[in-house]
Design an enzyme around this catalytic site. Structure first.
Site, PDB file in Angstrom:
ATOM      1  N   CYS A  46       0.858  -1.182   0.000  1.00  0.00           N
ATOM      2  CA  CYS A  46       0.000   0.000   0.000  1.00  0.00           C
ATOM      3  C   CYS A  46       0.897   1.235   0.000  1.00  0.00           C
ATOM      4  O   CYS A  46       1.813   1.348   0.820  1.00  0.00           O
ATOM      5  CB  CYS A  46      -0.895  -0.011   1.237  1.00  0.00           C
ATOM      6  SG  CYS A  46      -1.878   1.495   1.433  1.00  0.00           S
ATOM      7  N   CYS A  49       0.377   3.254   3.610  1.00  0.00           N
ATOM      8  CA  CYS A  49       0.832   2.738   4.917  1.00  0.00           C
ATOM      9  C   CYS A  49       1.894   1.650   4.830  1.00  0.00           C
ATOM     10  O   CYS A  49       2.348   1.160   5.856  1.00  0.00           O
ATOM     11  CB  CYS A  49      -0.357   2.240   5.727  1.00  0.00           C
ATOM     12  SG  CYS A  49      -1.064   0.698   5.102  1.00  0.00           S
ATOM     13  N   CYS A  95      -7.136  -1.144   1.211  1.00  0.00           N
ATOM     14  CA  CYS A  95      -6.100  -1.650   2.107  1.00  0.00           C
ATOM     15  C   CYS A  95      -6.757  -2.054   3.428  1.00  0.00           C
ATOM     16  O   CYS A  95      -7.516  -1.274   4.010  1.00  0.00           O
ATOM     17  CB  CYS A  95      -5.035  -0.586   2.342  1.00  0.00           C
ATOM     18  SG  CYS A  95      -3.795  -1.070   3.569  1.00  0.00           S
ATOM     19  N   CYS A  98      -5.146   0.605   6.319  1.00  0.00           N
ATOM     20  CA  CYS A  98      -5.419   2.053   6.381  1.00  0.00           C
ATOM     21  C   CYS A  98      -6.654   2.484   5.601  1.00  0.00           C
ATOM     22  O   CYS A  98      -7.004   3.651   5.606  1.00  0.00           O
ATOM     23  CB  CYS A  98      -4.199   2.837   5.906  1.00  0.00           C
ATOM     24  SG  CYS A  98      -3.946   2.797   4.118  1.00  0.00           S
ATOM     25  N   CYS A 118      -7.931  -5.894  -9.807  1.00  0.00           N
ATOM     26  CA  CYS A 118      -7.569  -4.822 -10.737  1.00  0.00           C
ATOM     27  C   CYS A 118      -7.199  -3.601  -9.890  1.00  0.00           C
ATOM     28  O   CYS A 118      -8.061  -2.996  -9.256  1.00  0.00           O
ATOM     29  CB  CYS A 118      -8.768  -4.551 -11.634  1.00  0.00           C
ATOM     30  SG  CYS A 118      -8.494  -3.338 -12.905  1.00  0.00           S
TER      31      CYS A 118
END
Length: 137
Positions: A46, A49, A95, A98, A118
């Site tokens: 991510c 984070c 995510c 976060c 995707c």
């Protein structure tokens, strides 16, 4: 969910496109993402984070214009939300740590899962397995 930086902090840290995608549930134009054609071995994290999300060995070319994966690193890495925007029924992926918007998952991927995650390049950072280099989408 982990403590997330404020919108003001994220606007300083992220590019305009990265903020739009991760915080405003935006979508980058197809075939423009920096990580679309990345073929190196490593882990996609991510961007907000740094939570590990996908291994490179689960990435494949779906032809859709965004990086595609058939499986996340763990069930906890991804949060799934029903998305009825734009007159469609989809499943948004965020995510799991976060809550940053990543993209969508579709039931038209390859085996072994049959799923296509995707993902916007602008929501990802890549860590090269061999030399540790970082590449942000």
């Amino acid at each position: 969910m982990a403590n997330q930086p404020s919108a003001e902090e994220l606007k300083k840290k992220l590019s305009e496109m990265q903020f739009y995608v991760t915080q405003d549930r935006g979508t980058e134009p197809p075939f423009t993402g920096r990580l679309l054609h990345n073929k190196r071995d490593g882990v996609y994290h991510c961007l907000v984070c740094d939570t590990p999300l996908f291994h490179s060995h689960t990435k494949y070319d779906s032809g859709c214009g965004w990086p595609s994966f058939y499986q996340p690193v763990s069930e906890e890495a991804i949060r799934y939300i029903d998305d009825f925007s734009h007159g469609m029924q989809r499943v948004e992926i965020r995510c799991g740590n976060c809550d940053a918007h990543l993209g969508h998952v579709f039931p038209d991927g390859p085996q072994p899962t049959g799923e296509r995650y995707c993902v916007n390049s602008a929501s990802l950072a890549f860590s090269d397995e061999k030399n540790g280099d970082q590449l942000k989408g």
